[in-house]
Design a protein around this motif. Structure first.
Motif, PDB file in Angstrom:
ATOM      1  N   GLY A  69       0.791  -1.224   0.000  1.00 43.51           N
ATOM      2  CA  GLY A  69       0.000   0.000   0.000  1.00 43.51           C
ATOM      3  C   GLY A  69       0.827   1.280   0.000  1.00 43.51           C
ATOM      4  O   GLY A  69       0.282   2.368  -0.160  1.00 43.51           O
ATOM      5  N   SER A  70       2.141   1.168   0.171  1.00 45.91           N
ATOM      6  CA  SER A  70       2.988   2.364   0.134  1.00 45.91           C
ATOM      7  C   SER A  70       3.104   2.864  -1.305  1.00 45.91           C
ATOM      8  O   SER A  70       2.840   2.130  -2.254  1.00 45.91           O
ATOM      9  N   LYS A  71       3.490   4.123  -1.438  1.00 46.84           N
ATOM     10  CA  LYS A  71       3.581   4.739  -2.768  1.00 46.84           C
ATOM     11  C   LYS A  71       4.884   5.503  -2.936  1.00 46.84           C
ATOM     12  O   LYS A  71       5.474   5.964  -1.961  1.00 46.84           O
ATOM     13  N   ILE A  72       5.266   5.648  -4.180  1.00 47.18           N
ATOM     14  CA  ILE A  72       6.284   6.603  -4.602  1.00 47.18           C
ATOM     15  C   ILE A  72       5.570   7.528  -5.572  1.00 47.18           C
ATOM     16  O   ILE A  72       4.865   7.068  -6.479  1.00 47.18           O
ATOM     17  N   ILE A  73       5.740   8.816  -5.379  1.00 46.91           N
ATOM     18  CA  ILE A  73       5.130   9.812  -6.261  1.00 46.91           C
ATOM     19  C   ILE A  73       6.248  10.510  -7.037  1.00 46.91           C
ATOM     20  O   ILE A  73       7.220  10.980  -6.437  1.00 46.91           O
ATOM     21  N   VAL A  74       6.108  10.564  -8.342  1.00 47.88           N
ATOM     22  CA  VAL A  74       7.072  11.252  -9.206  1.00 47.88           C
ATOM     23  C   VAL A  74       6.305  12.343  -9.943  1.00 47.88           C
ATOM     24  O   VAL A  74       5.270  12.069 -10.551  1.00 47.88           O
ATOM     25  N   ASN A  75       6.805  13.564  -9.859  1.00 43.08           N
ATOM     26  CA  ASN A  75       6.137  14.643 -10.583  1.00 43.08           C
ATOM     27  C   ASN A  75       7.150  15.701 -11.030  1.00 43.08           C
ATOM     28  O   ASN A  75       8.251  15.778 -10.509  1.00 43.08           O
ATOM     29  N   ARG A  76       6.723  16.470 -11.989  1.00 48.71           N
ATOM     30  CA  ARG A  76       7.571  17.558 -12.446  1.00 48.71           C
ATOM     31  C   ARG A  76       7.230  18.798 -11.641  1.00 48.71           C
ATOM     32  O   ARG A  76       6.071  19.013 -11.270  1.00 48.71           O
ATOM     33  N   HIS A  77       8.242  19.587 -11.368  1.00 48.52           N
ATOM     34  CA  HIS A  77       8.037  20.852 -10.659  1.00 48.52           C
ATOM     35  C   HIS A  77       8.557  21.942 -11.589  1.00 48.52           C
ATOM     36  O   HIS A  77       9.763  22.228 -11.631  1.00 48.52           O
ATOM     37  N   ALA A  78       7.638  22.554 -12.327  1.00 46.56           N
ATOM     38  CA  ALA A  78       8.012  23.492 -13.388  1.00 46.56           C
ATOM     39  C   ALA A  78       8.733  24.727 -12.867  1.00 46.56           C
ATOM     40  O   ALA A  78       9.670  25.209 -13.504  1.00 46.56           O
ATOM     41  N   VAL A  79       8.330  25.234 -11.718  1.00 48.52           N
ATOM     42  CA  VAL A  79       8.951  26.446 -11.191  1.00 48.52           C
ATOM     43  C   VAL A  79      10.437  26.221 -10.917  1.00 48.52           C
ATOM     44  O   VAL A  79      11.283  27.043 -11.268  1.00 48.52           O
ATOM     45  N   ALA A  80      10.757  25.076 -10.309  1.00 48.75           N
ATOM     46  CA  ALA A  80      12.156  24.758  -9.991  1.00 48.75           C
ATOM     47  C   ALA A  80      12.876  24.098 -11.165  1.00 48.75           C
ATOM     48  O   ALA A  80      14.095  23.908 -11.115  1.00 48.75           O
ATOM     49  N   ARG A  81      12.136  23.723 -12.210  1.00 47.71           N
ATOM     50  CA  ARG A  81      12.698  23.002 -13.363  1.00 47.71           C
ATOM     51  C   ARG A  81      13.334  21.687 -12.892  1.00 47.71           C
ATOM     52  O   ARG A  81      14.428  21.324 -13.286  1.00 47.71           O
ATOM     53  N   GLU A  82      12.586  20.974 -12.054  1.00 45.22           N
ATOM     54  CA  GLU A  82      13.076  19.722 -11.484  1.00 45.22           C
ATOM     55  C   GLU A  82      12.000  18.644 -11.563  1.00 45.22           C
ATOM     56  O   GLU A  82      10.818  18.936 -11.682  1.00 45.22           O
ATOM     57  N   VAL A  83      12.451  17.398 -11.470  1.00 43.25           N
ATOM     58  CA  VAL A  83      11.563  16.255 -11.289  1.00 43.25           C
ATOM     59  C   VAL A  83      11.700  15.879  -9.823  1.00 43.25           C
ATOM     60  O   VAL A  83      12.815  15.718  -9.317  1.00 43.25           O
TER      61      VAL A  83
END
Length: 105
Positions: free
Chosen positions: A45-59
């Motif tokens: 039930g645990s998760k890993i979340i991956v997302n883009r962060h446009a302001v910081a220009r980072e994943v």
């Protein structure tokens, strides 16, 4: 880096992760939601979340082990703290949470 370039690079990274998860033999569910948020769920039930962060220009990656930021260096996405490559770090994090070796290439 321009917004367009960042978004293309981040989209390519998310697509690469998604393809690697598809090819993976581990018991992992995942879903790419609107806005470029990839949720990876494990048998416990645990998760890993991956997302883009446009302001910081980072994943950004959020896992049980903590939060990680990856910045494009012109060739690959590297962890801003230890310089680890995104797919290698994600493989290690997924292995920890899955309780088995997970190799995302």
């Amino acid at each position: 880096m321009e917004d367009k370039e960042f978004n293309a690079l981040a989209d390519a990274a998310l697509a690469r992760i998604e393809a690697a998860l598809e090819a993976c033999e581990a018991d992992i569910d995942f879903e790419l939601a609107a806005g470029g948020v990839l949720e990876i769920e494990f048998a416990d039930g645990s998760k890993i979340i991956v997302n883009r962060h446009a302001v910081a220009r980072e994943v950004w990656v959020a896992a049980k082990a903590g939060g990680f930021h990856f910045r494009w260096d012109g060739q690959s996405w590297l962890d801003t703290r230890d310089g680890a490559e995104l797919m290698a770090k994600l493989s290690a994090l997924a292995s920890q949470q899955a309780g088995e070796v997970v190799t995302l290439a």
